[in-house]
Design an enzyme around this catalytic site. Structure first.
Site, PDB file in Angstrom:
ATOM      1  N   GLN A   1      10.898  11.964   2.375  1.00 38.31           N
ATOM      2  CA  GLN A   1      10.996  13.364   2.802  1.00 38.31           C
ATOM      3  C   GLN A   1      11.161  14.315   1.625  1.00 38.31           C
ATOM      4  OE1 GLN A   1      14.418  13.309   5.363  1.00 38.31           O
ATOM      5  NE2 GLN A   1      13.289  12.455   7.085  1.00 38.31           N
ATOM      6  N   GLY A   2      12.357  14.183   0.973  1.00 40.15           N
ATOM      7  CA  GLY A   2      12.844  15.223   0.067  1.00 40.15           C
ATOM      8  C   GLY A   2      11.860  15.644  -0.981  1.00 40.15           C
TER       9      GLY A   2
ATOM     10  N   ARG B   1      20.098   5.052  -8.346  1.00 42.50           N
ATOM     11  CA  ARG B   1      18.904   5.864  -8.611  1.00 42.50           C
ATOM     12  C   ARG B   1      19.175   7.345  -8.400  1.00 42.50           C
ATOM     13  NH1 ARG B   1      15.183   7.963  -5.344  1.00 42.50           N
ATOM     14  NH2 ARG B   1      15.526   6.584  -3.555  1.00 42.50           N
TER      15      ARG B   1
ATOM     16  N   ARG C   1      24.575   9.966  -5.307  1.00 45.85           N
ATOM     17  CA  ARG C   1      24.582   9.376  -3.965  1.00 45.85           C
ATOM     18  C   ARG C   1      25.680   8.351  -3.741  1.00 45.85           C
ATOM     19  NH1 ARG C   1      18.193   8.549  -2.791  1.00 45.85           N
ATOM     20  NH2 ARG C   1      17.906  10.754  -2.378  1.00 45.85           N
TER      21      ARG C   1
ATOM     22  N   SER D   1       0.821  -1.221   0.000  1.00 45.86           N
ATOM     23  CA  SER D   1       0.000   0.000   0.000  1.00 45.86           C
ATOM     24  C   SER D   1       0.849   1.264   0.000  1.00 45.86           C
ATOM     25  CB  SER D   1      -0.944  -0.004   1.198  1.00 45.86           C
ATOM     26  OG  SER D   1      -0.191  -0.066   2.399  1.00 45.86           O
ATOM     27  N   GLY D   2       2.017   1.212  -0.655  1.00 44.40           N
ATOM     28  CA  GLY D   2       2.804   2.429  -0.867  1.00 44.40           C
ATOM     29  C   GLY D   2       2.284   3.151  -2.105  1.00 44.40           C
ATOM     30  N   ILE D   3       3.117   4.037  -2.617  1.00 45.58           N
ATOM     31  CA  ILE D   3       2.616   4.899  -3.698  1.00 45.58           C
ATOM     32  C   ILE D   3       2.269   4.113  -4.963  1.00 45.58           C
ATOM     33  CG2 ILE D   3       4.916   5.538  -4.637  1.00 45.58           C
ATOM     34  CD1 ILE D   3       3.566   8.475  -4.645  1.00 45.58           C
ATOM     35  N   ALA D   4       3.077   3.109  -5.311  1.00 45.46           N
ATOM     36  CA  ALA D   4       2.797   2.343  -6.528  1.00 45.46           C
ATOM     37  C   ALA D   4       1.503   1.550  -6.368  1.00 45.46           C
ATOM     38  CB  ALA D   4       3.964   1.396  -6.836  1.00 45.46           C
TER      39      ALA D   4
ATOM     40  N   GLU E   1      18.629  18.823  -6.141  1.00 42.48           N
ATOM     41  CA  GLU E   1      19.234  17.722  -5.368  1.00 42.48           C
ATOM     42  C   GLU E   1      20.395  17.138  -6.150  1.00 42.48           C
ATOM     43  OE1 GLU E   1      16.289  14.908  -4.024  1.00 42.48           O
ATOM     44  OE2 GLU E   1      15.417  16.335  -2.621  1.00 42.48           O
TER      45      GLU E   1
ATOM     46  N   HIS F   1      21.994   5.531   1.242  1.00 38.75           N
ATOM     47  CA  HIS F   1      21.768   6.975   1.330  1.00 38.75           C
ATOM     48  C   HIS F   1      22.888   7.555   2.179  1.00 38.75           C
ATOM     49  CE1 HIS F   1      19.951  10.873   2.000  1.00 38.75           C
ATOM     50  NE2 HIS F   1      18.969  10.561   1.174  1.00 38.75           N
TER      51      HIS F   1
ATOM     52  N   HIS G   1      19.218   2.111   1.637  1.00 41.00           N
ATOM     53  CA  HIS G   1      18.090   3.003   1.387  1.00 41.00           C
ATOM     54  C   HIS G   1      17.141   2.501   0.305  1.00 41.00           C
ATOM     55  CE1 HIS G   1      16.007   6.831   1.235  1.00 41.00           C
ATOM     56  NE2 HIS G   1      16.332   7.015  -0.028  1.00 41.00           N
TER      57      HIS G   1
ATOM     58  N   GLU H   1       9.444  -0.110  -5.953  1.00 47.82           N
ATOM     59  CA  GLU H   1      10.786  -0.583  -5.600  1.00 47.82           C
ATOM     60  C   GLU H   1      10.953  -2.092  -5.740  1.00 47.82           C
ATOM     61  OE1 GLU H   1      12.202   0.915  -1.851  1.00 47.82           O
ATOM     62  OE2 GLU H   1      14.121  -0.156  -2.021  1.00 47.82           O
TER      63      GLU H   1
HETATM   64  C1  SIN Z   1      15.649  12.077   0.428  1.00 51.93           C
HETATM   65  O1  SIN Z   1      14.861  12.953   0.761  1.00 51.93           O
HETATM   66  O2  SIN Z   1      16.854  12.234   0.444  1.00 51.93           O
HETATM   67  C2  SIN Z   1      15.116  10.732   0.039  1.00 51.93           C
HETATM   68  C3  SIN Z   1      14.409  10.801  -1.244  1.00 51.93           C
HETATM   69  C4  SIN Z   1      14.966   9.807  -2.193  1.00 51.93           C
HETATM   70  O3  SIN Z   1      15.418   8.741  -1.783  1.00 51.93           O
HETATM   71  O4  SIN Z   1      14.994  10.086  -3.385  1.00 51.93           O
END
Ligand code: SIN
Length: 561
Positions: free
Chosen positions: A77-78, A402, A306, A43-46, A143, A260, A367, A391
């Site tokens: 978050q981001g 990614r 990353r 039940s995540g976004i996908a 980012e 991450h 991550h 994912e």
């Molecule tokens: C983040 O806010 O750094 C995580 C988002 C992401 O994994 O793309």
């Protein structure tokens, strides 16, 4: 950063004792569950985006372990990357995606992501998602590895929460969508070479139910929990990858696990994510001595991809003999920080760190899985009737690493596409489903792990130490020996969520380790200390792990072009 041989030897006896499964003759009952056309597992976004689309074509049952409010998507978050800024275009987003993935990514998948992304985001805005604005215009953040400012956010650093809020509300209102919360999917049902449903276990009563469906869509997310340090929620135990593998689907690119760079490092508490956006907005990394070090590693410094930032941190940690480095945002000012990163500010304050005044101890943490169940760009897998998105899936869009904030977009775009593909599947037949049940067996005795919690911890340590950010052939061979042994010793049908998760994580961990051992070069998130070179075109190919025929134990990673 690896465990000493003594530690490994000490662990080995303890682990050997853990491995026996206890047989319990009183297996809980199995019955047939409600009729549905489509099963969405996760039940995540996908999953939510797929379910909303599928509900236009038939009855949908969403099965989720734990609560529907717990997912990696929810805690993202981001933000969400999308080429909707006036100074941006989809070709630039495409190029950044491919370059961040070290050119291993599949171009058709990356094209679909960037070209269909704006429509999916506009739809969410029309449904009520409140992305942050500045001066009446959407605010696009920069980012790592993005050539433009293209990351939308909501409530500063609560983007996933806002997107899921809207999708959950929409799914709740649809009469064709039903929910099975707190149900763990134990296995997929397969008959006549196609997936025809799933067997789920009630997390409270432990009773099993068989759910028939014409199409099964796996959207169960990743497997970060198999590492001792992870930004992922407790749910991320690789269940979808493991059950698809057991059902005959192929796992691809499993060696590529993204670490991450910035997870809060406190020895006594689990890591929590500190968004990439903090570096995007000017945060700098400092080593134990207080020196800024990223410009020594990459021209883009803190905004490098990353994998590069995480490994630079790793090497600074090793050379200064420290378990962490620092993220410094103090120069951004209290007003900006508390408005832009309210969730992170409050979370750190609860850990007694005022990020407006102090440097934050950070270290890389597992991550995101670039690999997963091999799928085409419409989510179809090698097993007819089974589709995947998000994912858990690997359509090659991310290549070897990614691009930041591409994952929420991925969930929306490929969740929607997989739903459309599922809607065109032929209807399921009751007879096929009954054959699926028979094929599934049901006569195996019920089992339980002797000390599942301890085994889970051993696995997490093993993966972190031997199959982590930096690997060697030797560390991988050692890990594989343990994983193969644990895997072989899992006997009987497990019934509790905790036991089933351990079993799934061991199988996925084996897939990661086998693929990492096979790939004798370093590329993106996969770094082999014994093969540090990445510029070797002979390795411009994808790993695959398949279930071996019943009479073989080895599951070598195969290669494809
Ligand atoms: C983040 O806010 O750094 C995580 C988002 C992401 O994994 O793309």
């Amino acid at each position: 950063m690896t465990a000493t041989r003594d530690e490994a030897a000490r662990d080995s006896n303890a682990r050997a004792r853990l491995m026996m499964t206890r047989m319990n003759p009183a297996a809980p009952t199995t019955r047939r569950g409600p009729e549905t056309d489509f099963l969405v597992i996760g039940s995540g976004i996908a999953g939510l985006r797929a379910a909303i689309e599928l509900a236009c074509h038939g009855r949908v049952l969403i099965v989720t372990k734990g609560s529907r409010f717990q997912s990696n998507s929810m805690s993202a978050q981001g933000g969400v990357a999308v080429a909707m800024n006036a100074e941006d275009d989809v070709n630039l987003h495409f190029t950044d995606t491919i370059l961040a993935g070290h050119q291993l990514g599949r171009e058709d998948a990356a094209r679909v992501l960037v070209e269909e992304g704006p429509a999916r985001i506009q739809e969410l805005i029309d449904w009520g998602t409140a992305f942050d604005k500045v001066g009446g215009q959407f605010a696009f953040a920069r980012e790592g590895a993005h050539s433009r400012s293209r990351v939308l956010r909501a409530r500063g650093d609560a983007t996933g929460h806002e997107m899921i809020r809207v999708l959950l509300e929409r799914a709740r209102q649809h009469p064709n969508i039903q929910w099975f919360d707190r149900h763990f999917t134990r296995d997929l049902l397969v008959a006549d070479g196609r997936c025809c449903g799933a067997m789920v276990v009630d997390e409270i009563t432990r009773d099993a139910q068989c759910l028939p469906a014409a199409g099964v869509l796996l959207t169960t997310g990743g497997a970060g929990q198999m590492y001792a340090r992870t930004t992922n929620t407790e749910n991320a135990t690789g269940d979808g990858m493991a059950m698809a593998y057991r059902a005959g689907a192929v796992l691809e690119d499993m060696e590529f696990v993204q670490f991450h760079p910035t997870a809060l490092y406190l020895p006594s508490s689990p890591p929590c994510l500190l968004s990439e956006a903090m570096r995007g907005d000017g945060g700098v990394l400092r080593n134990r001595k207080g020196d800024v070090f990223m410009p020594r590693y990459h021209p883009a410094a803190e905004l490098a991809p990353r994998d590069i930032v995480a490994r630079a941190m790793w090497s600074e940690m090793a050379s200064t003999r420290s378990r962490h480095v620092y993220l410094d945002v103090t120069h951004l000012g209290k007003k900006f920080i508390t408005r832009r990163f309210p969730t992170i500010y409050r979370t750190c304050l609860r850990c007694d760190i005022d990020i407006t005044e102090e440097w934050i101890p950070v270290s890389p943490s597992a991550h995101y899985f670039m690999g997963g169940v091999k799928a085409g760009i419409d989510g179809r897998t090698a097993l007819p009737g089974l589709l995947v998105a998000g994912e858990v899936a690997c359509n090659g869009v991310h290549g070897a690493n990614r691009l930041a904030s591409n994952s929420l977009l991925e969930g929306l775009v490929f969740g929607y596409r997989a739903a459309q593909a599922a809607a065109s599947l032929p209807g399921g037949s009751g007879r096929a489903f009954r054959r699926g049940l028979v094929a599934r067996g049901g006569t195996e005795p019920a089992g339980a792990l002797e000390d599942g919690e301890k085994l889970r911890n051993s696995l997490r340590r093993l993966m972190w130490n031997k199959v982590g950010l930096v690997r060697t052939g030797e560390s991988l061979v050692q890990a594989l020996a343990w994983l193969s042994k644990w895997d072989r010793q899992m006997q009987g049908t497990l019934h509790t969520r905790a036991d089933l998760e351990v079993k799934n994580m061991i199988q996925v961990a084996r897939g990661v380790t086998e693929a990492a051992l096979w790939r004798e070069n370093s590329l993106g998130a996969h770094y082999r200390e014994d093969f540090p070179t990445c510029k070797n075109s002979a390795w411009n190919m994808h790993s695959q792990v398949r279930r071996p025929p019943a009479d073989e134990d080895s599951r070598l990673a195969h290669q494809t072009g």
